[in-house]
Design a protein around this motif. Structure first.
Motif, PDB file in Angstrom:
ATOM      1  N   LEU A 291       0.835  -1.200   0.000  1.00 57.31           N
ATOM      2  CA  LEU A 291       0.000   0.000   0.000  1.00 57.31           C
ATOM      3  C   LEU A 291       0.873   1.254   0.000  1.00 57.31           C
ATOM      4  N   MET A 292       2.026   1.174   0.668  1.00 56.34           N
ATOM      5  CA  MET A 292       2.922   2.329   0.746  1.00 56.34           C
ATOM      6  C   MET A 292       3.356   2.760  -0.648  1.00 56.34           C
ATOM      7  N   LEU A 293       3.600   1.754  -1.519  1.00 55.79           N
ATOM      8  CA  LEU A 293       4.032   2.058  -2.883  1.00 55.79           C
ATOM      9  C   LEU A 293       2.979   2.915  -3.573  1.00 55.79           C
ATOM     10  N   LEU A 294       1.705   2.585  -3.327  1.00 53.03           N
ATOM     11  CA  LEU A 294       0.627   3.301  -4.001  1.00 53.03           C
ATOM     12  C   LEU A 294       0.316   4.623  -3.297  1.00 53.03           C
ATOM     13  N   THR A 295       0.164   4.583  -1.971  1.00 50.27           N
ATOM     14  CA  THR A 295      -0.310   5.757  -1.244  1.00 50.27           C
ATOM     15  C   THR A 295       0.839   6.671  -0.837  1.00 50.27           C
ATOM     16  N   GLY A 296       1.892   6.074  -0.285  1.00 49.80           N
ATOM     17  CA  GLY A 296       2.995   6.904   0.178  1.00 49.80           C
ATOM     18  C   GLY A 296       3.866   7.387  -0.963  1.00 49.80           C
TER      19      GLY A 296
ATOM     20  N   ARG B  15      15.109   3.589  -6.618  1.00 44.58           N
ATOM     21  CA  ARG B  15      16.315   4.118  -7.267  1.00 44.58           C
ATOM     22  C   ARG B  15      16.148   4.187  -8.774  1.00 44.58           C
ATOM     23  N   ALA B  16      15.145   3.452  -9.291  1.00 43.56           N
ATOM     24  CA  ALA B  16      14.964   3.367 -10.738  1.00 43.56           C
ATOM     25  C   ALA B  16      14.113   4.538 -11.243  1.00 43.56           C
ATOM     26  N   PRO B  17      14.164   4.810 -12.544  1.00 44.42           N
ATOM     27  CA  PRO B  17      13.362   5.918 -13.091  1.00 44.42           C
ATOM     28  C   PRO B  17      11.887   5.807 -12.738  1.00 44.42           C
ATOM     29  N   LEU B  18      11.343   4.574 -12.720  1.00 45.61           N
ATOM     30  CA  LEU B  18       9.918   4.415 -12.430  1.00 45.61           C
ATOM     31  C   LEU B  18       9.573   4.933 -11.031  1.00 45.61           C
ATOM     32  N   GLY B  19      10.460   4.608 -10.054  1.00 45.68           N
ATOM     33  CA  GLY B  19      10.210   5.064  -8.689  1.00 45.68           C
ATOM     34  C   GLY B  19      10.238   6.577  -8.589  1.00 45.68           C
ATOM     35  N   ARG B  20      11.174   7.183  -9.329  1.00 40.86           N
ATOM     36  CA  ARG B  20      11.236   8.654  -9.336  1.00 40.86           C
ATOM     37  C   ARG B  20       9.962   9.232  -9.949  1.00 40.86           C
ATOM     38  N   ALA B  21       9.483   8.533 -11.017  1.00 39.88           N
ATOM     39  CA  ALA B  21       8.255   9.006 -11.664  1.00 39.88           C
ATOM     40  C   ALA B  21       7.083   8.942 -10.686  1.00 39.88           C
ATOM     41  N   PHE B  22       7.049   7.874  -9.857  1.00 40.87           N
ATOM     42  CA  PHE B  22       5.989   7.767  -8.848  1.00 40.87           C
ATOM     43  C   PHE B  22       5.981   9.008  -7.956  1.00 40.87           C
ATOM     44  N   ALA B  23       7.166   9.339  -7.429  1.00 36.53           N
ATOM     45  CA  ALA B  23       7.251  10.473  -6.515  1.00 36.53           C
ATOM     46  C   ALA B  23       6.866  11.763  -7.231  1.00 36.53           C
TER      47      ALA B  23
ATOM     48  N   ALA C 238       5.025  16.791 -13.207  1.00 32.04           N
ATOM     49  CA  ALA C 238       5.443  15.489 -13.715  1.00 32.04           C
ATOM     50  C   ALA C 238       5.211  15.415 -15.221  1.00 32.04           C
ATOM     51  N   THR C 239       4.048  15.900 -15.658  1.00 32.05           N
ATOM     52  CA  THR C 239       3.777  15.906 -17.099  1.00 32.05           C
ATOM     53  C   THR C 239       4.819  16.739 -17.829  1.00 32.05           C
TER      54      THR C 239
ATOM     55  N   ILE D  94       1.370  10.281 -16.953  1.00 28.04           N
ATOM     56  CA  ILE D  94       0.671  10.143 -15.676  1.00 28.04           C
ATOM     57  C   ILE D  94      -0.109   8.830 -15.603  1.00 28.04           C
ATOM     58  N   ALA D  95      -0.930   8.572 -16.629  1.00 28.28           N
ATOM     59  CA  ALA D  95      -1.816   7.406 -16.554  1.00 28.28           C
ATOM     60  C   ALA D  95      -1.008   6.108 -16.486  1.00 28.28           C
ATOM     61  N   LEU D  96       0.028   6.007 -17.336  1.00 26.32           N
ATOM     62  CA  LEU D  96       0.836   4.782 -17.325  1.00 26.32           C
ATOM     63  C   LEU D  96       1.532   4.602 -15.983  1.00 26.32           C
ATOM     64  N   THR D  97       2.068   5.707 -15.440  1.00 24.57           N
ATOM     65  CA  THR D  97       2.777   5.618 -14.166  1.00 24.57           C
ATOM     66  C   THR D  97       1.841   5.165 -13.056  1.00 24.57           C
ATOM     67  N   LYS D  98       0.635   5.756 -13.030  1.00 27.91           N
ATOM     68  CA  LYS D  98      -0.324   5.361 -11.992  1.00 27.91           C
ATOM     69  C   LYS D  98      -0.706   3.895 -12.161  1.00 27.91           C
ATOM     70  N   ALA D  99      -0.913   3.475 -13.411  1.00 33.05           N
ATOM     71  CA  ALA D  99      -1.294   2.079 -13.644  1.00 33.05           C
ATOM     72  C   ALA D  99      -0.174   1.149 -13.178  1.00 33.05           C
ATOM     73  N   ALA D 100       1.088   1.541 -13.464  1.00 30.48           N
ATOM     74  CA  ALA D 100       2.219   0.721 -13.015  1.00 30.48           C
ATOM     75  C   ALA D 100       2.241   0.661 -11.490  1.00 30.48           C
ATOM     76  N   ALA D 101       1.966   1.812 -10.845  1.00 28.75           N
ATOM     77  CA  ALA D 101       1.956   1.836  -9.381  1.00 28.75           C
ATOM     78  C   ALA D 101       0.890   0.891  -8.844  1.00 28.75           C
ATOM     79  N   PHE D 102      -0.310   0.950  -9.457  1.00 29.65           N
ATOM     80  CA  PHE D 102      -1.381   0.053  -9.025  1.00 29.65           C
ATOM     81  C   PHE D 102      -0.954  -1.403  -9.186  1.00 29.65           C
ATOM     82  N   GLY D 103      -0.385  -1.723 -10.358  1.00 28.15           N
ATOM     83  CA  GLY D 103      -0.016  -3.103 -10.618  1.00 28.15           C
ATOM     84  C   GLY D 103       1.019  -3.608  -9.628  1.00 28.15           C
ATOM     85  N   LEU D 104       2.104  -2.853  -9.443  1.00 28.43           N
ATOM     86  CA  LEU D 104       3.177  -3.303  -8.548  1.00 28.43           C
ATOM     87  C   LEU D 104       2.689  -3.374  -7.110  1.00 28.43           C
ATOM     88  N   SER D 105       1.936  -2.331  -6.699  1.00 26.85           N
ATOM     89  CA  SER D 105       1.436  -2.294  -5.326  1.00 26.85           C
ATOM     90  C   SER D 105       0.542  -3.505  -5.065  1.00 26.85           C
TER      91      SER D 105
END
Lengths: 291, 360
Positions: free
Chosen positions: B60-65, B194-202, B211-212, B218-229
């Motif tokens: 949940l932290m990955l998605l919310t935090g 440490r990876a680009p994706l994590g930076r994109a999340f933040a 971010a845009t 935005i949409a792809l990053t959020k979807a990736a966050a949902f999937g990984l979380s």
């Protein structure tokens, strides 16, 4: 006749959802935050009335106890804002969401500690008697719920459209800093709206308790009221009422005509459906700003 | 006072800033590995529970935090992970295949849910996820042929190359299994940051507009966050199923979702430590409360006390320490490291004013 009976009982239930949703919308309209404890405030309002009017507690006459309970709940709402919510003034919505969920836990615990966890009934003059119109049976409580809800919605709508304070509240929600510059006491306005929504919650609680038993977990009804508020679009008072009526009417029809497991998911499925296709509700107030 | 003298950009993203912090975490891992010899079975079970909650919290932290999308529906994903792992094992899959598969399946579900969810903001997302959590209960009952509905399922014994693992008969082995998953998830999380994706999340969390502008989709990053979380949450759900032994539609109720969100807020949003601190609070609060009522009240059970106290703690944290336990620890550590030079207003919050979200 069968359909008409379902429709009427659905409308009465829907009005209770609509009343809770009104509480959500009031606070959203004035502070741009959602009070996830609104259902628990309703529960508390019902218990305060019960504690004042039932014979085994204080035993006041109902028509004295009800206004008193509404006043007390208005005070509770104002105090909640003064003591707790004002500390996180200006922070984002998620903080308020989490804070009010926690507040709901505490309110549920307090109500359970004072009045116990068994379901209790309010000895209300509204709960007596039925009215027969043709073949349709209408409880007095149902009629009262529908009349009070419609009146309250009209009054609050006029309040936001016509009065200076109502306009000030809308301004405070749209841009706090700009509202300050216009001389609006934003924090006091926020306190007043919490008081007002506490009073609305008490009205909802009294009407809900007149229709059946209440226990400290009655506030979970608030989740259905979310469906109502979202379907109506959070910023719109008539929308909240319409959303409540839609949810209320769908429920009895779903349990009559759908298979057993499917009926209780109907309101939530509708909620998700609305969010997917109209992400800001049927009466959406979102406009895209051009930079 | 330690001074980090950085001579290359790699120093900024190293897993451990120096040998000192590496040795602390190494010591922590060693203590965790030898814990079964130090503790009795009861407390070992409690620690296992903490670790499972911590994995769910990481999810949940990955998605919310990290990405800033509040979800009140993660119990639904715990349920997906739990049911898919157990059902696969009942169809004869070995645990080592079924467990990662459960994570992948839950991740796919999360991405599927993200398709409508990426359009929602703030409260609307919170409400949609609440609806999901409520629906999950009813859908499990409706899918009776697969899930056995209300009567529920029993977790089978885990068998890894002939080594039998079960929560009650071999608590130490089960603990090590959970510990291994915890360490893997934590490392994955840390590397993701440490990876680009994590930076994109933040970046998405802090400002979608900026971010845009930086070229983040935005949409792809959020979807990736949902999937990984959801994938991490699904793993935790499967472990929760094994830990509980038996589960049905009510095991993963909306209360679990809310507790999970509250837990990471108390622990500290946006930090790995926060998930662990929060898990410790949520797992041990019932024990501490029952001890307190035993000694003070002579063993009277007060119904609802747990949730009431939990709510009160949470309110105090949001009012006085919005960064949670980890934030408080950070302040204490900074004060100690800077000893005579720490200033009072170093962590002062910036004054902010809210604007409407109805104009975008």
């Amino acid at each position: 006749m069968d359909i008409l009976q379902l429709l009427v009982s659905g409308l009465a239930n829907g009005c209770v959802y609509g009343l809770i949703a009104l509480g959500f919308v009031l606070i959203y309209k004035a502070t741009e935050a959602v009070n996830f404890a609104q259902g628990d405030l309703m529960m508390l309002g019902a218990f305060v009335t019960l504690g004042l009017s039932n014979a085994e507690y204080v035993g006041l006459p109902f028509w004295l106890a009800a206004p008193l309970a509404i006043a007390i709940m208005a005070g509770v709402g104002y105090l909640l804002d003064l003591l707790i919510l004002r500390h996180i003034f200006g922070q984002n919505q998620t903080a308020v969401v989490i804070l009010t969920i926690a507040l709901g836990f505490v309110l549920r615990f307090v109500a359970g500690a004072i009045w116990g966890h068994e379901p209790q009934t309010l000895q209300s003059p509204l709960a007596m008697g039925d009215i027969r119109l043709g073949g349709v049976v209408l409880g007095m409580a149902d009629v009262a719920v529908i009349v009070v809800t419609v009146l309250l919605t009209i009054c609050l709508y006029q309040f936001f459209q016509r009065t200076k304070l109502g306009l000030a509240m809308q301004a405070a929600s749209q841009n706090q800093m700009a509202a300050y510059y216009m001389g609006i006491p934003v924090k006091r306005v926020q306190g007043l709206i919490w008081g007002l929504s506490g009073a609305v919650a008490a009205v909802a609680g009294i009407l809900f308790a007149s229709k059946g038993a209440i226990d400290p977990n009655a506030g979970l009804l608030g989740i259905k009221a979310f469906a109502a508020a979202v379907i109506g679009g959070f910023g719109s008072l008539p929308g909240a009422l319409v959303g409540g009526l839609i949810v209320g009417v769908i429920e009895p029809f779903a349990s009559r005509y759908l298979a057993a497991g499917y009926s209780q998911i109907a309101p939530y499925a509708l909620l998700l459906f609305v969010l997917v296709f109209r992400p800001h509700g049927l009466f959406s107030q979102v406009r895209v700003k051009k930079v | 006072m330690r001074i980090h003298f950085k001579t290359s950009y790699d120093h900024d993203i190293r897993l451990f800033p120096d040998w000192w912090s590496f040795s602390i975490y190494a010591a922590l891992v060693i203590v965790a590995v030898i814990l079964p010899w130090l503790l009795g079975d009861f407390f070992l079970g409690e620690v296992t529970n903490v670790l499972i909650w911590a994995i769910a919290g990481l999810g949940l932290m990955l998605l919310t935090g990290q990405t800033g999308q509040a979800s009140l529906g993660h119990a639904a994903f715990l349920a997906v992970g739990c049911y898919s792992c157990i059902i696969l094992m009942e169809h004869g899959w070995p645990f080592l295949l079924a467990f990662p598969a459960a994570g992948i399946i839950t991740g796919l579900f999360g991405t599927l849910f993200a398709i409508p969810a990426v359009r929602l903001h703030g409260i609307y997302l919170a409400i949609a996820t609440i609806a999901l959590s409520v629906l999950a209960d009813d859908i499990i009952v409706l899918l009776d042929p697969w899930t056995d509905g209300v009567s529920g399922k029993f977790a089978p014994v885990i068998d890894i190359f002939g080594l039998e693992i079960e929560r009650w008969s071999t608590p130490a082995r089960f603990y090590w299994l959970v510990l291994a998953v915890t360490i893997l998830c934590t490392l994955a999380y840390r590397n993701l940051l440490r990876a680009p994706l994590g930076r994109a999340f933040a970046a998405v969390r802090d400002s979608e507009v900026s971010a845009t502008a930086m070229g983040v989709h935005i949409a792809l990053t959020k979807a990736a966050a949902f999937g990984l979380s959801c994938a991490i949450t699904g793993l935790a759900g499967a472990l929760m199923g094994f830990f509980a032994g038996a589960f049905n539609n009510e095991t993963f109720s909306i209360t679990i979702s809310i507790n999970l969100l509250m837990m990471i807020v108390i622990g500290g949003l946006g930090s790995i430590h926060g998930a662990f601190f929060g898990a410790i609070v949520i797992a041990f609060l019932p024990q501490v409360l029952s001890m307190v009522t035993d000694t003070l009240g002579g063993g009277i059970a007060i119904p609802g006390l747990e949730m009431g106290v939990f709510g009160a703690i949470l309110i105090l944290f949001i009012l006085f320490e919005p960064m949670g336990i980890y934030g408080r620890w950070l302040k204490i550590r900074t004060w100690l490291e800077l000893f005579p030079f720490a200033r009072k207003d170093m962590f002062r919050r910036q004054k902010s004013y809210l604007k409407t979200e109805r104009l975008r």
